[in-house]
Design a protein around this motif. Structure first.
Motif, short mmCIF file in Angstrom:
data_model
loop_
_atom_site.label_atom_id
_atom_site.label_comp_id
_atom_site.label_asym_id
_atom_site.label_seq_id
_atom_site.Cartn_x
_atom_site.Cartn_y
_atom_site.Cartn_z
N ARG A 113 6.44 -12.40 2.37
CA ARG A 113 6.15 -11.51 1.25
C ARG A 113 5.83 -12.37 0.03
O ARG A 113 6.63 -13.24 -0.36
CB ARG A 113 7.33 -10.58 0.97
CG ARG A 113 7.65 -9.67 2.13
CD ARG A 113 8.94 -8.89 1.89
NE ARG A 113 8.78 -7.90 0.84
CZ ARG A 113 8.31 -6.66 1.03
NH1 ARG A 113 7.95 -6.27 2.24
NH2 ARG A 113 8.21 -5.81 0.02
N ALA A 173 3.88 2.90 -5.80
CA ALA A 173 4.83 2.75 -4.69
C ALA A 173 4.27 1.85 -3.60
O ALA A 173 4.99 1.03 -3.02
CB ALA A 173 5.17 4.13 -4.12
N LEU A 174 2.98 1.98 -3.33
CA LEU A 174 2.37 1.18 -2.28
C LEU A 174 2.32 -0.30 -2.68
O LEU A 174 2.58 -1.19 -1.86
CB LEU A 174 0.96 1.69 -1.99
CG LEU A 174 0.27 1.13 -0.75
CD1 LEU A 174 1.07 1.46 0.49
CD2 LEU A 174 -1.14 1.70 -0.63
N LYS A 222 5.83 -1.59 -2.29
CA LYS A 222 6.23 -1.68 -0.89
C LYS A 222 5.56 -2.87 -0.22
O LYS A 222 6.17 -3.57 0.58
CB LYS A 222 5.87 -0.39 -0.16
CG LYS A 222 6.22 -0.38 1.30
CD LYS A 222 5.80 0.93 1.95
CE LYS A 222 6.11 0.95 3.43
NZ LYS A 222 5.64 2.21 4.08
#
Length: 302
Positions: A110, A15-16, A19
């Motif tokens: 990103r 998940a990290l 994210k």
């Protein structure tokens, strides 16, 4: 190995990575100084090319877990309590679940960073899954100094502490944590210093005697540094060097800071101030037996 805890850890890391791993200003500066003002799509192309050495080095930089990542994952890492086999199994399970990570630059850009099994294994290794503080030490830190201090020390232990915590090293941390005044302004700094010191301890070395020996060396270095400062105040580097004097780099404020932390750790561990580095002579009188001698020593420490 706790299977459910490892599953939770795999989920937390996945998940990290999805994210996004927050990057700091130093990373952004490195990218600009190395690659210039490349637009995000050019950086993405560079990262996607697995055969480009520049792209590979950039990916390595972006996939290095920072402080925020380490703090976010520490509770799950501690619960999993992995050994070498568990760490290898974690890397395998994570590689099956993750093919890329997102890196977030300070300006909000990103970047997608591809991750193969080897990159996943390196990322897992950098998290230090086998280097956690012993649980009883973490519990003591939490009880005495609060959860934030305990978390900070636990994260530091994974980064700079011993690869394997021998009983003596763990006992020394507990002794210091148990006696440091919670309100002491340098309590956290002392514990972080101690963890880093223990991380550099040679195999088989006794932690407390080695810490005391370090205190003695720091005291000698500080005296030498202040002597050099005095000499420079009366002359200059060139003139002093012409005399044949050896002038190692000794920065007195840095040495004094480390010496203070070392002394604080020793006093907390032993209940006594760190012994002076200089040889001293003191008449203790006559003691009939060991108990009487220790009583005399106690009187001298008051």
């Amino acid at each position: 190995m706790n299977e459910s805890a490892q599953e939770r850890l795999v989920a937390a890391i996945s998940a990290l990575l999805a994210k996004g791993l927050a990057q700091d200003a130093a990373v952004a500066h490195f990218i600009r100084s190395t690659h210039g003002e490349l637009p995000p799509h050019r950086l993405a192309t560079l990262l996607a090319d697995g055969d480009d050495p520049q792209g590979a080095s950039l990916a390595e930089l972006l996939l290095f877990p920072g402080e925020d990542t380490a703090r976010a994952l520490e509770p799950d890492l501690a619960r999993a309590g992995l050994d070498a086999a568990g760490s290898a199994a974690l890397a395998q399970r994570l590689a099956a679940a993750v093919t890329a990570a997102v890196a977030i630059l300070p300006d909000g850009t990103r970047l997608t960073v591809p991750m193969d099994a080897e990159a996943v294994a390196r990322f897992v290794s950098r998290l230090g899954p086998e280097r956690g503080l012993p649980r009883e030490t973490t519990h003591l830190l939490t009880e005495r100094l609060g959860p934030e201090v305990a978390l900070t020390v636990a994260v530091a232990a994974r980064r700079s502490g011993p690869a394997v915590w021998p009983p003596g090293a763990a006992a020394l941390v507990r002794a210091v944590a148990g006696r440091l005044p919670a309100e002491a302004p340098d309590a956290l700094a002392t514990l972080l210093y101690l963890v880093g010191f223990l991380g550099g301890l040679a195999a088989g070395a006794l932690p407390l005697p080695t810490l005391m020996a370090r205190h003695g060396r720091l005291s000698a270095q500080l005296r030498r540094a202040r002597q050099q400062e005095l000499a420079f105040s009366k002359s200059n580097f060139e003139t002093i060097a012409m005399t044949g004097a050896r002038l190692p780099y000794l920065h007195a404020p840095d040495i004094a800071r480390e010496l203070a932390l070392c002394a604080a750790a020793i006093e907390a561990a032993t209940g006594r101030a760190a012994p002076p580095a200089e040889a001293t002579c003191l008449d203790l009188g006559v003691a009939a037996d060991a108990a009487a001698l220790f009583a005399v020593l106690d009187d001298q420490s008051d």
